[in-house]
Design a protein around this motif. Structure first.
Motif, PDB file in Angstrom:
ATOM      1  N   TYR A 161       0.743  -1.202  -0.049  1.00  0.00           N
ATOM      2  CA  TYR A 161      -0.117  -0.070  -0.058  1.00  0.00           C
ATOM      3  C   TYR A 161       0.994   1.329   0.027  1.00  0.00           C
ATOM      4  N   GLY A 162       0.724   2.072  -0.995  1.00  0.00           N
ATOM      5  CA  GLY A 162       1.563   3.251  -0.894  1.00  0.00           C
ATOM      6  C   GLY A 162       3.008   3.097  -0.965  1.00  0.00           C
ATOM      7  N   ASN A 163       3.373   2.068  -1.740  1.00  0.00           N
ATOM      8  CA  ASN A 163       4.797   1.745  -1.813  1.00  0.00           C
ATOM      9  C   ASN A 163       5.410   1.036  -0.545  1.00  0.00           C
ATOM     10  N   VAL A 164       4.648   0.658   0.219  1.00  0.00           N
ATOM     11  CA  VAL A 164       4.861   0.192   1.514  1.00  0.00           C
ATOM     12  C   VAL A 164       4.525  -1.172   1.999  1.00  0.00           C
ATOM     13  N   PRO A 165       5.376  -2.367   2.246  1.00  0.00           N
ATOM     14  CA  PRO A 165       4.839  -3.595   2.371  1.00  0.00           C
ATOM     15  C   PRO A 165       3.670  -3.479   3.661  1.00  0.00           C
ATOM     16  N   VAL A 166       2.540  -4.402   3.603  1.00  0.00           N
ATOM     17  CA  VAL A 166       1.799  -4.587   4.535  1.00  0.00           C
ATOM     18  C   VAL A 166       1.232  -6.049   4.681  1.00  0.00           C
ATOM     19  N   ILE A 167       0.597  -6.283   5.849  1.00  0.00           N
ATOM     20  CA  ILE A 167       0.124  -7.622   5.902  1.00  0.00           C
ATOM     21  C   ILE A 167      -1.317  -7.185   6.435  1.00  0.00           C
ATOM     22  N   THR A 168      -2.448  -8.043   5.534  1.00  0.00           N
ATOM     23  CA  THR A 168      -3.679  -7.647   5.859  1.00  0.00           C
ATOM     24  C   THR A 168      -4.250  -8.983   6.609  1.00  0.00           C
ATOM     25  N   PHE A 169      -5.009  -8.546   7.738  1.00  0.00           N
ATOM     26  CA  PHE A 169      -5.753  -9.720   8.631  1.00  0.00           C
ATOM     27  C   PHE A 169      -7.284  -9.440   8.473  1.00  0.00           C
ATOM     28  N   THR A 170      -7.862 -10.477   7.815  1.00  0.00           N
ATOM     29  CA  THR A 170      -9.255 -10.193   7.262  1.00  0.00           C
ATOM     30  C   THR A 170      -9.983 -11.401   8.069  1.00  0.00           C
ATOM     31  N   PRO A 171     -11.059 -11.046   9.023  1.00  0.00           N
ATOM     32  CA  PRO A 171     -11.843 -12.284   9.535  1.00  0.00           C
ATOM     33  C   PRO A 171     -12.731 -12.805   8.674  1.00  0.00           C
ATOM     34  N   GLY A 172     -12.701 -14.232   8.510  1.00  0.00           N
ATOM     35  CA  GLY A 172     -13.357 -15.003   7.592  1.00  0.00           C
ATOM     36  C   GLY A 172     -15.007 -14.334   7.379  1.00  0.00           C
ATOM     37  N   GLU A 173     -15.528 -13.786   8.473  1.00  0.00           N
ATOM     38  CA  GLU A 173     -17.109 -13.380   8.624  1.00  0.00           C
ATOM     39  C   GLU A 173     -16.840 -12.110   7.323  1.00  0.00           C
ATOM     40  N   LEU A 174     -15.666 -11.413   7.334  1.00  0.00           N
ATOM     41  CA  LEU A 174     -15.734 -10.041   6.531  1.00  0.00           C
ATOM     42  C   LEU A 174     -14.939 -10.634   5.189  1.00  0.00           C
ATOM     43  N   ALA A 175     -14.622 -11.595   4.925  1.00  0.00           N
ATOM     44  CA  ALA A 175     -13.872 -11.870   3.506  1.00  0.00           C
ATOM     45  C   ALA A 175     -14.853 -12.054   2.405  1.00  0.00           C
ATOM     46  N   SER A 176     -16.004 -12.417   2.565  1.00  0.00           N
ATOM     47  CA  SER A 176     -17.105 -12.627   1.307  1.00  0.00           C
ATOM     48  C   SER A 176     -17.981 -11.587   1.480  1.00  0.00           C
ATOM     49  N   LEU A 177     -17.970 -10.414   2.364  1.00  0.00           N
ATOM     50  CA  LEU A 177     -18.776  -9.502   2.334  1.00  0.00           C
ATOM     51  C   LEU A 177     -18.559  -8.639   0.965  1.00  0.00           C
ATOM     52  N   THR A 178     -19.642  -8.233   0.329  1.00  0.00           N
ATOM     53  CA  THR A 178     -19.636  -7.396  -0.685  1.00  0.00           C
ATOM     54  C   THR A 178     -19.852  -6.020  -0.289  1.00  0.00           C
ATOM     55  N   SER A 179     -20.172  -5.643   1.030  1.00  0.00           N
ATOM     56  CA  SER A 179     -20.554  -4.342   1.479  1.00  0.00           C
ATOM     57  C   SER A 179     -19.108  -3.809   2.123  1.00  0.00           C
ATOM     58  N   PRO A 180     -18.824  -2.507   2.309  1.00  0.00           N
ATOM     59  CA  PRO A 180     -17.579  -2.080   2.829  1.00  0.00           C
ATOM     60  C   PRO A 180     -17.318  -2.548   4.262  1.00  0.00           C
ATOM     61  N   ARG A 181     -16.135  -2.714   4.402  1.00  0.00           N
ATOM     62  CA  ARG A 181     -15.744  -3.342   5.911  1.00  0.00           C
ATOM     63  C   ARG A 181     -15.124  -2.385   6.591  1.00  0.00           C
ATOM     64  N   PRO A 182     -15.128  -2.238   7.956  1.00  0.00           N
ATOM     65  CA  PRO A 182     -14.373  -1.292   8.636  1.00  0.00           C
ATOM     66  C   PRO A 182     -12.912  -1.748   8.637  1.00  0.00           C
ATOM     67  N   VAL A 183     -11.764  -0.958   8.805  1.00  0.00           N
ATOM     68  CA  VAL A 183     -10.603  -1.021   8.835  1.00  0.00           C
ATOM     69  C   VAL A 183      -9.576  -0.437   9.635  1.00  0.00           C
ATOM     70  N   MET A 184      -8.694  -1.289  10.422  1.00  0.00           N
ATOM     71  CA  MET A 184      -7.728  -0.586  11.176  1.00  0.00           C
ATOM     72  C   MET A 184      -6.336  -0.844  10.780  1.00  0.00           C
ATOM     73  N   VAL A 185      -5.805   0.455  10.745  1.00  0.00           N
ATOM     74  CA  VAL A 185      -4.381   0.495   9.923  1.00  0.00           C
ATOM     75  C   VAL A 185      -3.370   0.490  11.400  1.00  0.00           C
TER      76      VAL A 185
END
Length: 422
Positions: A98-122
């Motif tokens: 993201y923005g030329n910086v490496p990141v690791i994303t942790f997505t709960p299984g319940e959110l992974a399949s959602l088509t609606s936008p999900r809350p996010v914590m950086v």
């Protein structure tokens, strides 16, 4: 030769046994949680302190890439030993940039399949801007994602002293901007973006929140390191030698100097320990920020001490440090205008040299109309939140802190959701 080798082994075993005896006999405060396990965490920290101090005494900064890699592995094994602590297994983990910086994303299984936008914590990891990585926080962030039901974006920012200030700040800001600017594409909720971090990561979160105000919903600051102007706050005085392996002034100062790329300056550590490292006019200009009688509410005052007044200045040290003292990117507590800064959730604990600056900064935010939720844990120690969910380390206060954060976020999520749909 065999006899000599046996004798050496016997001596070594005796020394180890004696050290274990010393650890077991060392007194701890009466109210700390699970002192039998905390002793060993503190002992590991003491050993690390000795190794770092000894290395620097001979002119070698141990924060080299090979040593950092070893520390990262050791930290992961001690804090997150997956063979005796089951990680949350309903989390989708992915590497990204993201923005030329490496990141690791942790997505709960319940959110992974959602088509609606999900809350996010950086999330910005701790480690004094020097140690650890997003990867070494794998299990705590899995736990946090699972419990909060937020997607967590863990930033693998550059670390000091190889990449000194403002490298870490620039990386964290770049990732946050990327999340904000690409929220729709990433399927993130643009109205529920949180920045968060512990220790030095809390410093980065507070700094980014100031720059990104009006763009993020909240900042989560866990035992944040917020300033270096006055290192004579009550908590810096109280925690001088209580749990030195977990928290102590010298360690914090060493990390600050690494971040400023001033770790090789002779005498700087002692000058900062003696609180003579900043100019008199800066102490006068900002003294209201550190007035513990005013800034620490009575119900949160846990010390008989007060912030030490400025007595004298070591001008050679101040000449090089003053620019960092007032730079809000480096010392976010020094921001003069706190209006419009994002709402804040603070987690602090008693056994932490950083305790009081979090309280004092939160008090100023409240004064300017920022919504602040403050959770203070009297029996806890610096870094305690990272042990939440552990099946080996038994610190119930860690689970309590995360559960109370979860309750707050769920309530906040409902409120934002309601406002958005009305």
């Amino acid at each position: 030769m065999r006899l000599l080798f046996s004798a050496l082994l016997t001596v070594l075993a005796a020394l180890v046994a004696y050290r274990i005896y010393q650890v077991l006999q060392r007194p701890l405060p009466d109210d700390v949680v699970n002192p039998s396990q905390l002793r060993w965490i503190d002992e590991l920290g003491r050993i690390a302190n000795i190794l770092e101090t000894s290395s620097k005494a001979i002119g070698f900064n141990p924060a080299t890439k090979p040593v950092k890699s070893l520390v990262d592995i050791g930290f992961s094994l001690v804090l997150n030993p997956t063979f005796w602590r089951k990680a949350a297994d309903n989390i989708k983990v992915a590497n990204a940039v993201y923005g030329n910086v490496p990141v690791i994303t942790f997505t709960p299984g319940e959110l992974a399949s959602l088509t609606s936008p999900r809350p996010v914590m950086v999330y910005f990891h701790g480690g004094g801007w020097t140690w650890f990585s997003a990867g070494s926080y794998n299990v705590p962030l899995r736990t946090l994602a699972s419990k909060t039901q937020f997607v967590i974006v863990a930033v693998d920012y550059r670390t000091a002293p190889q990449a000194a200030f403002p490298a870490a700040y620039d990386d964290c800001l770049a990732v946050t901007k990327h999340v904000v600017d690409n929220a729709k594409k990433l399927n993130y909720r643009s109205d529920l973006i949180i920045v968060a971090g512990d220790g030095s990561g809390g410093n980065l979160a507070a700094s980014v929140a100031i720059e990104m105000k009006q763009k993020i919903a909240m900042q989560l600051l866990i035992s944040p390191a917020l300033q270096i102007l006055n290192l004579g706050t009550p908590s810096y005085q109280d925690m001088n030698d209580v749990l030195p392996g977990v928290t102590n002034p010298r360690r914090e100062i060493t990390h600050w100097l690494n971040y400023a790329n001033l770790d090789q300056e002779p005498g700087f550590i002692d000058d900062m320990l003696n609180n003579v490292h900043a100019s008199k006019h800066l102490h006068e200009l900002y003294k209201d920020f550190f007035n513990s009688k005013k800034r620490i509410p009575a119900h949160m005052n846990v010390s008989e001490r007060h912030t030490l007044p400025h007595v004298r200045t070591k001008h050679g040290t101040a000449y090089k440090l003053d620019k960092f003292v007032t730079d809000v990117r480096f010392s976010p507590m020094m921001v003069k205008n706190t209006k419009g800064i994002p709402n804040a959730y603070f987690i602090s604990c008693h056994y932490d040299v950083l305790r009081d600056e979090a309280i004092m900064y939160g008090h100023r935010l409240l004064e300017s109309g920022v919504k602040v939720k403050f959770r203070h844990y009297p029996s806890a120690f610096h870094g305690f939140v990272l042990f939440a969910g552990s099946s080996f380390w038994k610190f119930p206060v860690s689970d309590k802190a995360v559960n109370e954060l979860v309750d707050f976020l769920q309530f906040q999520y409902f409120n934002v959701r309601k406002e958005r749909t009305e």
